[in-house]
Design a protein around this motif. Structure first.
Motif: not given
Length: 180
Positions: A144-147, A150-157, A159-162
């Motif tokens: 899925p597209p980053v962000g 929610r169920s993994g490292p590409l969710g908000p947090g 890897l998805a920020s900055g």
């Protein structure tokens, strides 16, 4: 149903080799600062062995945090990012989305190592995209597209920020492009 960020075991093995290649390119940044510390190199070697089918999923999931603090043990941000690239690659047996984390940290490390060269990050991403197999591209396109999930490292947090989120968006846009 598992997270769409997991990918099948076969796809995780496919993306692991590419992620190891990405992390390997910046490993020298860590090793120049900590030449006696082999943990990132060992993590990359395990990732390659996993890609070849020589290591099992369960054992590598248990080992993914071995050496996890190595990034905090170096001084320069580029060395820390290089160690994180290796750590993300080693986490692929757990979840395939970590392949994009490995590539993003490698691009970040390249940029931090060359602050006087504004194109360093872009050049690294271009290298990554030009050295991807069709099978790896196909597997990574399933994520899925980053962000957005929610169920993994590409969710908000993290890897998805900055900057990391921007780098992963750039990678995903490049993956969506025409075959190279």
């Amino acid at each position: 149903m598992g997270s769409p960020q997991t990918l099948s075991e076969a796809d995780r093995r496919i993306v692991a080799g590419w992620a190891a290649d990405c992390a390997q390119r910046v490993l020298w940044l860590f090793e120049s600062e900590a030449p006696g510390d082999s943990r990132p190199r060992d993590a990359i070697a395990r990732t390659r062995a996993f890609a070849r089918g020589e290591l099992g999923v369960a054992e590598e999931i248990r080992r993914r945090f071995v050496g996890g603090s190595v990034a905090s043990e170096v001084v320069t941000p580029s060395a820390a990012a290089a160690a994180k690239a290796a750590g993300q690659a080693a986490a692929i047996p757990h979840m395939g989305a970590h392949a994009l984390g490995a590539a993003a940290y490698a691009a970040k490390a390249a940029g931090l190592a060359a602050p006087d060269r504004p194109k360093a990050v872009t050049d690294e991403i271009q290298w990554q995209l030009s050295h991807i197999s069709a099978a790896t591209r196909t597997a990574l396109r399933q994520l899925p597209p980053v962000g957005e999930n929610r169920s993994g490292p590409l969710g908000p947090g993290l890897l998805a920020s900055g900057l990391l989120g921007t780098l992963i968006r750039d990678l995903q846009a490049g993956l969506a492009g025409a075959e190279r």
